[in-house]
Design a protein around this motif. Structure first.
Motif, PDB file in Angstrom:
ATOM      1  N   ASP A 163       0.901  -1.177  -0.006  1.00 33.56           N
ATOM      2  CA  ASP A 163      -0.021  -0.028  -0.132  1.00 33.56           C
ATOM      3  C   ASP A 163       1.050   1.324  -0.097  1.00 33.56           C
ATOM      4  N   GLU A 164       2.024   1.291   0.741  1.00 33.53           N
ATOM      5  CA  GLU A 164       2.884   2.374   0.885  1.00 33.53           C
ATOM      6  C   GLU A 164       3.453   2.584  -0.514  1.00 33.53           C
ATOM      7  N   ALA A 165       3.882   1.243  -1.120  1.00 34.31           N
ATOM      8  CA  ALA A 165       4.394   1.401  -2.545  1.00 34.31           C
ATOM      9  C   ALA A 165       3.544   1.943  -3.744  1.00 34.31           C
ATOM     10  N   ARG A 166       2.374   1.813  -3.348  1.00 34.92           N
ATOM     11  CA  ARG A 166       1.201   2.256  -4.321  1.00 34.92           C
ATOM     12  C   ARG A 166       1.154   3.656  -4.220  1.00 34.92           C
ATOM     13  N   LEU A 167       1.164   4.336  -3.195  1.00 39.76           N
ATOM     14  CA  LEU A 167       0.840   5.585  -2.691  1.00 39.76           C
ATOM     15  C   LEU A 167       2.195   6.469  -2.964  1.00 39.76           C
ATOM     16  N   SER A 168       3.260   5.887  -2.941  1.00 35.27           N
ATOM     17  CA  SER A 168       4.633   6.757  -2.804  1.00 35.27           C
ATOM     18  C   SER A 168       5.395   6.490  -4.291  1.00 35.27           C
ATOM     19  N   ALA A 169       4.925   5.615  -5.068  1.00 36.78           N
ATOM     20  CA  ALA A 169       5.657   5.523  -6.652  1.00 36.78           C
ATOM     21  C   ALA A 169       5.778   6.807  -7.167  1.00 36.78           C
ATOM     22  N   THR A 170       6.855   6.921  -7.788  1.00 30.85           N
ATOM     23  CA  THR A 170       7.131   8.101  -8.700  1.00 30.85           C
ATOM     24  C   THR A 170       6.897   7.573 -10.301  1.00 30.85           C
ATOM     25  N   LEU A 171       6.595   8.343 -11.026  1.00 29.19           N
ATOM     26  CA  LEU A 171       6.550   8.015 -12.538  1.00 29.19           C
ATOM     27  C   LEU A 171       7.973   7.241 -13.068  1.00 29.19           C
ATOM     28  N   PRO A 172       9.083   7.881 -12.772  1.00 28.44           N
ATOM     29  CA  PRO A 172      10.376   7.027 -13.250  1.00 28.44           C
ATOM     30  C   PRO A 172      10.409   5.501 -12.656  1.00 28.44           C
ATOM     31  N   ARG A 173      10.079   5.500 -11.477  1.00 28.49           N
ATOM     32  CA  ARG A 173      10.110   4.019 -10.830  1.00 28.49           C
ATOM     33  C   ARG A 173       9.333   3.360 -11.352  1.00 28.49           C
ATOM     34  N   LEU A 174       7.710   3.697 -11.560  1.00 26.74           N
ATOM     35  CA  LEU A 174       6.876   2.844 -12.284  1.00 26.74           C
ATOM     36  C   LEU A 174       7.163   2.490 -13.674  1.00 26.74           C
ATOM     37  N   ILE A 175       7.952   3.344 -14.421  1.00 26.17           N
ATOM     38  CA  ILE A 175       8.031   3.010 -15.978  1.00 26.17           C
ATOM     39  C   ILE A 175       9.323   1.841 -15.857  1.00 26.17           C
ATOM     40  N   SER A 176      10.120   2.144 -14.971  1.00 25.79           N
ATOM     41  CA  SER A 176      11.345   1.215 -14.969  1.00 25.79           C
ATOM     42  C   SER A 176      10.903  -0.076 -14.233  1.00 25.79           C
ATOM     43  N   ALA A 177       9.825   0.026 -13.654  1.00 28.05           N
ATOM     44  CA  ALA A 177       9.168  -1.539 -12.922  1.00 28.05           C
ATOM     45  C   ALA A 177       8.407  -2.067 -14.079  1.00 28.05           C
ATOM     46  N   LEU A 178       7.990  -1.455 -14.917  1.00 28.67           N
ATOM     47  CA  LEU A 178       6.999  -2.103 -16.086  1.00 28.67           C
ATOM     48  C   LEU A 178       7.979  -3.419 -16.746  1.00 28.67           C
ATOM     49  N   GLY A 179       9.414  -3.080 -16.783  1.00 32.63           N
ATOM     50  CA  GLY A 179      10.045  -4.157 -17.461  1.00 32.63           C
ATOM     51  C   GLY A 179      10.116  -3.929 -19.031  1.00 32.63           C
ATOM     52  N   ILE A 180       9.871  -2.717 -19.549  1.00 33.06           N
ATOM     53  CA  ILE A 180      10.121  -2.623 -20.885  1.00 33.06           C
ATOM     54  C   ILE A 180      11.374  -2.903 -21.282  1.00 33.06           C
ATOM     55  N   ARG A 181      11.474  -3.639 -22.386  1.00 36.93           N
ATOM     56  CA  ARG A 181      12.852  -4.018 -22.848  1.00 36.93           C
ATOM     57  C   ARG A 181      13.618  -2.813 -23.320  1.00 36.93           C
ATOM     58  N   HIS A 182      15.048  -2.877 -22.890  1.00 36.81           N
ATOM     59  CA  HIS A 182      15.874  -1.925 -23.250  1.00 36.81           C
ATOM     60  C   HIS A 182      15.682  -0.410 -22.560  1.00 36.81           C
ATOM     61  N   VAL A 183      14.621  -0.463 -21.533  1.00 40.06           N
ATOM     62  CA  VAL A 183      14.479   0.828 -20.664  1.00 40.06           C
ATOM     63  C   VAL A 183      14.801   0.237 -19.441  1.00 40.06           C
ATOM     64  N   GLY A 184      15.849   1.070 -19.047  1.00 35.79           N
ATOM     65  CA  GLY A 184      16.294   0.904 -17.593  1.00 35.79           C
ATOM     66  C   GLY A 184      16.159   2.013 -16.696  1.00 35.79           C
ATOM     67  N   GLY A 185      16.736   2.500 -15.640  1.00 35.81           N
ATOM     68  CA  GLY A 185      16.303   3.434 -14.828  1.00 35.81           C
ATOM     69  C   GLY A 185      16.638   4.852 -15.437  1.00 35.81           C
ATOM     70  N   GLN A 186      17.971   4.996 -16.150  1.00 37.41           N
ATOM     71  CA  GLN A 186      18.450   6.209 -16.710  1.00 37.41           C
ATOM     72  C   GLN A 186      17.131   6.652 -17.907  1.00 37.41           C
ATOM     73  N   THR A 187      16.975   5.611 -18.731  1.00 37.77           N
ATOM     74  CA  THR A 187      15.895   6.070 -19.577  1.00 37.77           C
ATOM     75  C   THR A 187      14.465   6.162 -19.045  1.00 37.77           C
ATOM     76  N   ALA A 188      14.208   5.625 -18.113  1.00 37.82           N
ATOM     77  CA  ALA A 188      12.922   5.807 -17.383  1.00 37.82           C
ATOM     78  C   ALA A 188      12.849   7.246 -17.069  1.00 37.82           C
ATOM     79  N   ARG A 189      14.013   7.862 -16.229  1.00 34.78           N
ATOM     80  CA  ARG A 189      13.881   9.144 -15.694  1.00 34.78           C
ATOM     81  C   ARG A 189      13.693   9.992 -16.968  1.00 34.78           C
TER      82      ARG A 189
END
Length: 693
Positions: free
Chosen positions: A523-549
Motif C-alpha cells: 500500500d505504501e509503494a502504491r501511494l509513494s511510487a514515482t513515474l520514473p520508478r513505475l516506468i522502470s518497474a514495467l520491465g519494458i525491454r531496453h528501458v532501464g532506470g536512466q531511460t525511465a527518468r
C-alpha cells in the motif's frame, strides 16, 4: 583490539584511574582518546604497533570507565564508538550529494588506447597525466566528515542514493573517526573508497567459520558487503574489514587549498589517516599507463587484497570536471580489467531457463570449482549460437572463467579430455517452463517464449516489479513472490495491491503481524511510487532506470507516453530506433494496456514532475551541464528535473540546452558547432524562477 604482544617502544605508564581527581577527567579523556586513536592508526593502517595488547586494552578500559562516569565527555570520535553490538531497526536511505558512478571497463591495450583517445577528442587540452592504482574488489562507500569528524556513512546503492551504515562503518579500525593532523579541515568532506578484507584475513575468517560448523563465505567481497549491511553492528565489528580511500565527493572548504590534481588528493587522504590503494602511481602518457598495468598484473598474486585490474583517472581535477559523465560512468576514468582466471572442471549438464523477457538462456551446471577465489557451480553459455561455436557438450571437461572477474562463463571444452561417444548438444526450441514453441527473430541470437502467461515470465516480471530496479518494495523478495505466484493469488503486478491479510494467513509461517507488514508495504509503494520508478518497474525491454527518468521528464503520465509514436520518441537523447520500437511494442500489447488500466483503478498512477506554474521553458527539454557552477552539480540537476527537464548524458544535436559554468571545456565549442542553445548560470536560474522554483 588485537595488538601483537610485548612490542618495544611502549610509552610511559599513565596514572591509574583511582588516583585521578574528578577535576582532571576532561583532560584525561582527551589524552586517552588521542593516544588510543594514534595506536589504532599505527597498528591497523601502518602495521607498526608501539604497545602491547595488554596495555592498549587497559587504556581502552580506562576510557570506557571514564565515559560511563562522565557521559558528556564522550566525543563524537571516541575510540569506544568502534565497539558494536547494537541492533538497528532497518537501514534508511539517503541521497548522495554527488552521484556515485561505476566505471566503464576495458579489457585490452587497444581498448584502453581507444578510451584515452576519446577523452582527448572530447577535451583536446586535457593533460596526458593519469593517476593509476589497483582496482579493488569490495563494497563502495561514501564517508562524510564535518569539520574533521565522521558523521555519516552510505553505501553506493544505485548511485543516486545509498543505505546509511554509519554505526557499522565506525567499527572499521582503518576508518578515522577524526581526521589526522592539526587541520584546518573542510567544513564538509565526502571520502569515497572501498571496504575490503585482505586475503590472509579472509582465509582465517573461513577457517573460523568451518571450525564453528558454519557456511564458508564465497569471496572476500561478499563477506565485507554482508557485514557492513547487517542490522546487527556486532557482525561488522567481528570481521577484519578495512576501508581504502581513493576519491572525493563534495568538499566545502574555505579557503580551499590550491590542489587541483588527483595525486594531491591521494597524498592528502593519506595525511588525514586513510589507507589508500597500494602501489598507486602518476603516469605520463599511454605508454607509462600500459607499463604500470603490466607491473600490477605481474605482481597481482603478491597484493594483500583481491584486485581485478587497474583504475586510470585523468590527474587534473579541472579536466575531470570538464569531461563529465555519461549516463553510467565518468569520461575521465576507466577500469582496465585483467584477463580472467581460468580453471578446468566437469560440465554435468546444460539447463535452459526462461527469463523475464521470455529469453531462453542456457546455463552450464558444473562440478563446483574455485575460480579466482570464488566457488562456481553454474556458468552462462549465452545462447544457442555460442554453444555451437564453442562445441560445448554435456559431460565435457570445460575451461571456466569469471568474465571481467565477475560473471562465470564457459570458455570452451578441453578436446583431449572428451569422452568417447559424446554427442553435440541440441538446443530445445520450446519453453521449458510452459512448453510453448519458442521463436527466434531475424538478426537475434536468442530464442524467446512469446507466451505472456508463461509461469516463468510471469514470476520474474513480478519479481522485477518489486525489485530495486522497479518500485523497490522493501522486504519483498523472489522467494515471497514465488509463493504468491505459485499459489495463484498473483498473476500480474497489479494483483499485489489487492492482497489481504486474510489471504496471506494461509501461507506457512505467516503470522498476522507479518501479513499486515506485507500488505502495508504494497500500500505504501502504491501511494509513494514515482513515474520514473513505475516506468522502470514495467520491465519494458531496453528501458532501464536512466531511460525511465528521461521518459518521465518528457511525458507527464503513462497515457502521454503510451500515445508517443516511434519518431517522436527518437527525438529524445539516448533513444534510438530499437528502444523506441520496444516502447511502442509494450504499449501496443492489449495485455499491457489492460495492466495499466488496473493500475489507474488502484490509484497507482503517479504524475511526472511539474512545476508550480505548469508549463515552462524547461519542461520536456533536455539539459546538460558543463563547467563549475556556484551550486553543486547534483543540486542543479535536481532543480532542472523538478522543472520537468530531461537530464542528458552527452552532447548531441538532440540536446535542447547546454548550461555553462566557469571553465566549460570542449562541450561549449561542440554545442556551437551543433547549434545547441547555450545558457549561462544566470539564464538557467531565471528559467527555474519562471517555473516557480
Amino acid at each position: 583490539m588485537s595488538h601483537p604482544k610485548n612490542q618495544p617502544g611502549a610509552p610511559e605508564q599513565h596514572d591509574s584511574l583511582s588516583e585521578q581527581p574528578a577535576a582532571g577527567a576532561r583532560s584525561r579523556v582527551e589524552r586517552l582518546t588521542a593516544d588510543l586513536e594514534r595506536h589504532n592508526y599505527l597498528y591497523h593502517t601502518l602495521d607498526a604497533p608501539e604497545i602491547s595488547d595488554d596495555l592498549y586494552d587497559a587504556l581502552f578500559h580506562e576510557l570506557q570507565t571514564l565515559e560511563r562516569l562522565y557521559p558528556r565527555l564522550r566525543s563524537g570520535y571516541s575510540p569506544t564508538l568502534r565497539v558494536g553490538g547494537g541492533l538497528l531497526d532497518g537501514l534508511t536511505k539517503k541521497n548522495h550529494s554527488r552521484r556515485m558512478y561505476g566505471l566503464e571497463n576495458v579489457f585490452s591495450g587497444a581498448e584502453l588506447r581507444n578510451f584515452l583517445a576519446r577523452m582527448r577528442r572530447v577535451l583536446p587540452e586535457a593533460p596526458l597525466l593519469f593517476w593509476c592504482d589497483p582496482k579493488l574488489d569490495g563494497l563502495a562507500l561514501e564517508i562524510i566528515y564535518e569539520n574533521g569528524v565522521l558523521t555519516e556513512a552510505l553505501t553506493r546503492g544505485d548511485g543516486a542514493s545509498g543505505e546509511m551504515v554509519t554505526d557499522a562503518v565506525r567499527t572499521i579500525q582503518t576508518v578515522p573517526l577524526r581526521l589526522a593532523g592539526a587541520g584546518p579541515f573542510p567544513e564538509l568532506l565526502e571520502v569515497r573508497g572501498e571496504v575490503i578484507i585482505f586475503k590472509k584475513d579472509f582465509a582465517a575468517l573461513n577457517e573460523r567459520q568451518e571450525a564453528l560448523g558454519r557456511k564458508q563465505f564465497a569471496n572476500p567481497r561478499n563477506a565485507a558487503a554482508g557485514a557492513v549491511r547487517q542490522l546487527n553492528i556486532a557482525v561488522a565489528e567481528s570481521r577484519p574489514l578495512r576501508f581504502l580511500a581513493y576519491s572525493l565527493g563534495s568538499v566545502i572548504w574555505s579557503p580551499a587549498p590550491a590542489s587541483g590534481r588527483q595525486h594531491d588528493v591521494m597524498e592528502r587522504l593519506a595525511t588525514w589517516g586513510f589507507l589508500t590503494p597500494p602501489e598507486g602511481k602518476l603516469c605520463a602518457g599511454v605508454g607509462e599507463v600500459e607499463t604500470y598495468a603490466d607491473f600490477v598484473r605481474e605482481r597481482r598474486p603478491q597484493f594483500t587484497m583481491e584486485i581485478d585490474g587497474i583504475v586510470i583517472k585523468q590527474d587534473s581535477l579541472e579536466a575531470q570536471e570538464a569531461l563529465g559523465f555519461t549516463a553510467r560512468a565518468p569520461r575521465f576514468a576507466v577500469a582496465y580489467k585483467f584477463p580472467a582466471s581460468q580453471v578446468e572442471t566437469l560440465l554435468r549438464r546444460i539447463d535452459v531457463q526462461t527469463g523475464r523477457t521470455g529469453v531462453l538462456t542456457p546455463v552450464a551446471v558444473l562440478e563446483p570449482v574455485s575460480v579466482g577465489g570464488v566457488m562456481v557451480s553454474r556458468a552462462t553459455l549465452h545462447n544457442e549460437d555460442e554453444i555451437c561455436r564453442r562445441d560445448v557438450r554435456e559431460g565435457d571437461t570445460v575451461i571456466v572463467q569469471r568474465a571481467g572477474d565477475v560473471i562465470p562463463e564457459v570458455v570452451g571444452p578441453v578436446p583431449g579430455k572428451r569422452r568417447a561417444g559424446s554427442r553435440a548438444y541440441v538446443f530445445p526450441h520450446v519453453c521449458p517452463a510452459c512448453g510453448e514453441t519458442a521463436h527466434r527473430e531475424t538478426g537475434e541470437a536468442a530464442w524467446r517464449c512469446g507466451n505472456l502467461s508463461c509461469p516463468a515470465v510471469r514470476l520474474l516480471r513480478v519479481v522485477h516489479f518489486v525489485s530495486k530496479a522497479g518500485l523497490d518494495i522493501q522486504g519483498i523478495g523472489q522467494k515471497r513472490i514465488g509463493q504468491f505466484v505459485g499459489a495463484g493469488i498473483v498473476q500480474s503486478p497489479a494483483d499485489l495491491f489487492v492482497l489481504t491479510v486474510e489471504a496471506l494467513l494461509h501461507f506457512e509461517r505467516m503470522g498476522e503481524i507479518l501479513a499486515k507488514k506485507i500488505v502495508s508495504a504494497f500500500d505504501e509503494a502504491r501511494l509513494s511510487a514515482t513515474l520514473p520508478r513505475l516506468i522502470s518497474a514495467l520491465g519494458i525491454r531496453h528501458v532501464g532506470g536512466q531511460t525511465a527518468r528521461l521518459l518521465a521528464g518528457r511525458y507527464r503520465t503513462l497515457d502521454e507516453l503510451g500515445r508517443a509514436d516511434a519518431e517522436t520518441l527518437q527525438s529524445l537523447p539516448d533513444v534510438g530506433p530499437e528502444v523506441a520500437a520496444s516502447i511502442r511494442n509494450f504499449f501496443d500489447s492489449p495485455t499491457n494496456r489492460a495492466l495499466l488500466v488496473r493500475f489507474r483503478e488502484l490509484g497507482l498512477w503517479p504524475q511526472g514532475a511539474t512545476s508550480a506554474s505548469g508549463e515552462n521553458a524547461l519542461r520536456g527539454k533536455s539539459v546538460l551541464f558543463t563547467g563549475s557552477l556556484s551550486l553543486p552539480r547534483a543540486r542543479a540537476l535536481e532543480l532542472a528535473e523538478a522543472a520537468g527537464a530531461v537530464p542528458a548524458s552527452s552532447m548531441s544535436k538532440k540536446l535542447d540546452y547546454l548550461v555553462v559554468g566557469e571553465k566549460p571545456g570542449g562541450k561549449l565549442a561542440k554545442a556551437d558547432s551543433l547549434g545547441v542553445a547555450v545558457l549561462d548560470e544566470t539564464a538557467f536560474m531565471a528559467l527555474l524562477a519562471s517555473a516557480g522554483l
